[in-house]
Design a protein around this motif. Sequence first.
Motif, PDB file in Angstrom:
ATOM      1  N   LYS A  13       0.815  -1.218   0.000  1.00  0.00           N
ATOM      2  CA  LYS A  13       0.000   0.000   0.000  1.00  0.00           C
ATOM      3  C   LYS A  13       0.849   1.269   0.000  1.00  0.00           C
ATOM      4  CE  LYS A  13      -3.618  -2.597   0.211  1.00  0.00           C
ATOM      5  NZ  LYS A  13      -4.424  -2.820  -1.004  1.00  0.00           N
ATOM      6  N   ARG A  14       2.155   1.137   0.306  1.00  0.00           N
ATOM      7  CA  ARG A  14       3.039   2.296   0.349  1.00  0.00           C
ATOM      8  C   ARG A  14       4.475   1.845   0.107  1.00  0.00           C
ATOM      9  NH1 ARG A  14       6.237   2.225   4.744  1.00  0.00           N
ATOM     10  NH2 ARG A  14       5.603   0.930   6.525  1.00  0.00           N
ATOM     11  N   LYS A  15       5.302   2.823  -0.251  1.00  0.00           N
ATOM     12  CA  LYS A  15       6.726   2.534  -0.376  1.00  0.00           C
ATOM     13  C   LYS A  15       7.338   2.384   1.019  1.00  0.00           C
ATOM     14  CE  LYS A  15       8.261   6.046  -2.600  1.00  0.00           C
ATOM     15  NZ  LYS A  15       9.231   6.939  -3.279  1.00  0.00           N
ATOM     16  N   PRO A  16       8.370   1.549   1.145  1.00  0.00           N
ATOM     17  CA  PRO A  16       9.098   1.490   2.417  1.00  0.00           C
ATOM     18  C   PRO A  16       9.781   2.829   2.690  1.00  0.00           C
ATOM     19  CG  PRO A  16       9.638  -0.393   1.007  1.00  0.00           C
ATOM     20  CD  PRO A  16       8.862   0.564   0.166  1.00  0.00           C
ATOM     21  N   THR A  17       9.964   3.137   3.944  1.00  0.00           N
ATOM     22  CA  THR A  17      10.658   4.368   4.313  1.00  0.00           C
ATOM     23  C   THR A  17      12.161   4.192   4.127  1.00  0.00           C
ATOM     24  OG1 THR A  17      10.940   3.727   6.623  1.00  0.00           O
ATOM     25  CG2 THR A  17       8.874   4.835   6.028  1.00  0.00           C
ATOM     26  N   ASP A  18      12.885   5.316   4.123  1.00  0.00           N
ATOM     27  CA  ASP A  18      14.334   5.246   4.005  1.00  0.00           C
ATOM     28  C   ASP A  18      14.935   4.440   5.159  1.00  0.00           C
ATOM     29  OD1 ASP A  18      14.263   6.734   1.698  1.00  0.00           O
ATOM     30  OD2 ASP A  18      14.749   8.633   2.675  1.00  0.00           O
ATOM     31  N   ALA A  19      14.370   4.617   6.356  1.00  0.00           N
ATOM     32  CA  ALA A  19      14.878   3.885   7.525  1.00  0.00           C
ATOM     33  C   ALA A  19      14.652   2.383   7.360  1.00  0.00           C
ATOM     34  CB  ALA A  19      14.197   4.397   8.793  1.00  0.00           C
ATOM     35  N   GLU A  20      13.505   2.017   6.835  1.00  0.00           N
ATOM     36  CA  GLU A  20      13.219   0.603   6.617  1.00  0.00           C
ATOM     37  C   GLU A  20      14.163   0.005   5.578  1.00  0.00           C
ATOM     38  OE1 GLU A  20       8.396   0.406   7.541  1.00  0.00           O
ATOM     39  OE2 GLU A  20       9.112   1.061   5.572  1.00  0.00           O
ATOM     40  N   LEU A  21      14.447   0.769   4.518  1.00  0.00           N
ATOM     41  CA  LEU A  21      15.358   0.285   3.483  1.00  0.00           C
ATOM     42  C   LEU A  21      16.772   0.152   4.019  1.00  0.00           C
ATOM     43  CD1 LEU A  21      14.030   2.358   0.463  1.00  0.00           C
ATOM     44  CD2 LEU A  21      13.860  -0.104   0.761  1.00  0.00           C
ATOM     45  N   GLU A  22      17.205   1.128   4.809  1.00  0.00           N
ATOM     46  CA  GLU A  22      18.556   1.081   5.373  1.00  0.00           C
ATOM     47  C   GLU A  22      18.717  -0.132   6.280  1.00  0.00           C
ATOM     48  OE1 GLU A  22      21.602   3.922   7.969  1.00  0.00           O
ATOM     49  OE2 GLU A  22      19.694   4.712   7.229  1.00  0.00           O
ATOM     50  N   LYS A  23      17.711  -0.422   7.080  1.00  0.00           N
ATOM     51  CA  LYS A  23      17.768  -1.600   7.944  1.00  0.00           C
ATOM     52  C   LYS A  23      17.754  -2.879   7.120  1.00  0.00           C
ATOM     53  CE  LYS A  23      15.230  -3.952  11.647  1.00  0.00           C
ATOM     54  NZ  LYS A  23      14.011  -3.930  12.502  1.00  0.00           N
ATOM     55  N   SER A  24      16.986  -2.879   6.017  1.00  0.00           N
ATOM     56  CA  SER A  24      16.848  -4.081   5.186  1.00  0.00           C
ATOM     57  C   SER A  24      18.158  -4.502   4.571  1.00  0.00           C
ATOM     58  CB  SER A  24      15.809  -3.819   4.090  1.00  0.00           C
ATOM     59  OG  SER A  24      15.741  -4.898   3.193  1.00  0.00           O
ATOM     60  N   ILE A  25      18.983  -3.540   4.176  1.00  0.00           N
ATOM     61  CA  ILE A  25      20.215  -3.876   3.455  1.00  0.00           C
ATOM     62  C   ILE A  25      21.454  -3.893   4.346  1.00  0.00           C
ATOM     63  CG2 ILE A  25      19.288  -2.909   1.322  1.00  0.00           C
ATOM     64  CD1 ILE A  25      21.141  -0.496   1.751  1.00  0.00           C
ATOM     65  N   ALA A  26      21.261  -3.763   5.642  1.00  0.00           N
ATOM     66  CA  ALA A  26      22.392  -3.606   6.558  1.00  0.00           C
ATOM     67  C   ALA A  26      23.380  -4.768   6.500  1.00  0.00           C
ATOM     68  CB  ALA A  26      21.879  -3.430   7.988  1.00  0.00           C
ATOM     69  N   LYS A  27      22.895  -5.957   6.242  1.00  0.00           N
ATOM     70  CA  LYS A  27      23.769  -7.125   6.255  1.00  0.00           C
ATOM     71  C   LYS A  27      24.270  -7.527   4.859  1.00  0.00           C
ATOM     72  CE  LYS A  27      21.853  -9.232  10.471  1.00  0.00           C
ATOM     73  NZ  LYS A  27      21.944  -7.952  11.127  1.00  0.00           N
ATOM     74  N   ILE A  28      23.909  -6.750   3.849  1.00  0.00           N
ATOM     75  CA  ILE A  28      24.321  -7.072   2.482  1.00  0.00           C
ATOM     76  C   ILE A  28      25.714  -6.519   2.210  1.00  0.00           C
ATOM     77  CG2 ILE A  28      23.822  -6.663   0.038  1.00  0.00           C
ATOM     78  CD1 ILE A  28      20.881  -6.575   0.755  1.00  0.00           C
ATOM     79  N   GLY A  29      26.490  -7.255   1.422  1.00  0.00           N
ATOM     80  CA  GLY A  29      27.802  -6.768   1.016  1.00  0.00           C
ATOM     81  C   GLY A  29      28.736  -7.914   0.684  1.00  0.00           C
ATOM     82  N   TYR A  30      29.073  -8.044  -0.598  1.00  0.00           N
ATOM     83  CA  TYR A  30      29.939  -9.155  -0.995  1.00  0.00           C
ATOM     84  C   TYR A  30      31.307  -9.083  -0.314  1.00  0.00           C
ATOM     85  CZ  TYR A  30      32.359  -5.927  -4.180  1.00  0.00           C
ATOM     86  OH  TYR A  30      33.083  -4.889  -4.700  1.00  0.00           O
ATOM     87  N   GLN A  31      31.705  -7.878   0.144  1.00  0.00           N
ATOM     88  CA  GLN A  31      32.977  -7.743   0.852  1.00  0.00           C
ATOM     89  C   GLN A  31      32.964  -8.475   2.192  1.00  0.00           C
ATOM     90  OE1 GLN A  31      30.936  -5.256  -0.055  1.00  0.00           O
ATOM     91  NE2 GLN A  31      32.019  -3.684  -1.235  1.00  0.00           N
ATOM     92  N   LYS A  32      31.766  -8.785   2.700  1.00  0.00           N
ATOM     93  CA  LYS A  32      31.642  -9.491   3.973  1.00  0.00           C
ATOM     94  C   LYS A  32      31.669 -11.006   3.801  1.00  0.00           C
ATOM     95  CE  LYS A  32      28.674  -5.740   5.690  1.00  0.00           C
ATOM     96  NZ  LYS A  32      27.310  -5.400   6.191  1.00  0.00           N
TER      97      LYS A  32
END
Length: 331
Positions: free
Chosen positions: A130-149
Motif C-alpha cells: 500500500k506504500r513505499k518502504p521508508t528510508d529507515a526501513e530500506l537502510e535496515k533491510s540492506i544492513a547485512k548485504i555486502g559481498y565484501q563481507k
Amino acid sequence: MRLLTYILFCFLTMGVFGQETEYVTSTKTLKLMGTRFDITVVAINQDIGQINIDEATAEIRRIEALISSWNPDSETSLINKNAGIHPVKVSLELFKLIGKANQISQITDGAFDISYASMDEIWKFDGSMKRKPTDAELEKSIAKIGYQKIIMNENDQTVFLKEKGMKISFGAIGKGYAADKAKELLISKQVVGGIINAAGDLTTWGTRPDGEKWLIGIANPLSKEKIFSWLPIVESSVATSGNYEKFVVFDGIKYSHIIDPRTGYPATGMNSVSIFAKSAAFCDALATAVFIMGKEAGLARINQLPDTEAILVDSDNKIHKSSGILFETTP
C-alpha cells in the motif's frame, strides 16, 4: 529476482548434419530448480537423444542440491546457518562459484551481489503493498548485504559470512551455472549440438541438424508476440532480465522486482536487458546487474568487457545496444 524472459529459439526437428550421418533433435521440457528447463540435443536417433537429456537433467539436479538455499542439507544452507559464527569448509566447485560471483560483484560495483538474500522482504509484488518502504526501513533491510563481507580462505577452502543474519543465494546466477554445467557434461559425451534453456538463461553449442546456426529471437518486452531481431548464436549464451509482470507503481513510478542490493530500491528506467557471452552464468548475473546499473553505466561497463554484448530496452521502449551488436531497428 529473475523472470522468465521472452527469448525465443527455433530449430529444425530433423535434418542432415554433415554429409553421411543423419541427425535428429530430441527435446524435453522439465521443471528443475523451481523453474522451466527446455533441453534440446542433436543425436543420431531419438532414443540416444533422450538418454543425453536424462544425463543433463541429472547434472542440473546435482547442481541444485549443491547451491540451493532451500535445501537445509546443502553446502549453501550450511554457510548461511553459520553466518557470524565460524567458517564452513565447502567443495571446490562451490568455492569457485562463490569466487566467480564475487568477481562479478566487483566489476558491477556491487549491483550483482549473492548476499542480497540477507535483505528483508519489505517489497511485495503480489498486490498487497500500500506504500513505499521508508528510508529507515530500506537502510535496515540492506544492513547485512555486502559481498565484501563474504570471507574466503583459499588455503582452507572455507567460506565465512561475517555477520549473523547474513545469507547468500544463487538466484541470479544459479540457473545459468546449471545450464553451463549440463552443456559441459554433454559436450564431454560427444553430443554434437544442442540448446539448454533455463527459463531464459540459454546456452548453445554445435549447430542444428542441417548444419545451420541456432537462432534466438529478441522480443519486444511490451509485445510478447513481436520479435525485433533474430540473432545467430554460435557456441554462446544469452540471458534476459525484465520487469514484464512483477512490479508495483507508486506516484506514477514503476518499481520492478529487480532490487538494487546497494540501496534496497527496485531498479527503474529499464524494461529488459539481454546479455550475450560465452557463459550462461555470466550472462545471468550480468543481465541483473546491468538492469540495476541502468543504460549509461551498464553499457559503458559491457563495452569494457571482452566477448560480451548487450541489448537494452528502456522504460520508453527504446533499444540501446553495445558496440558489437550490429542490427538497426526499433521494437
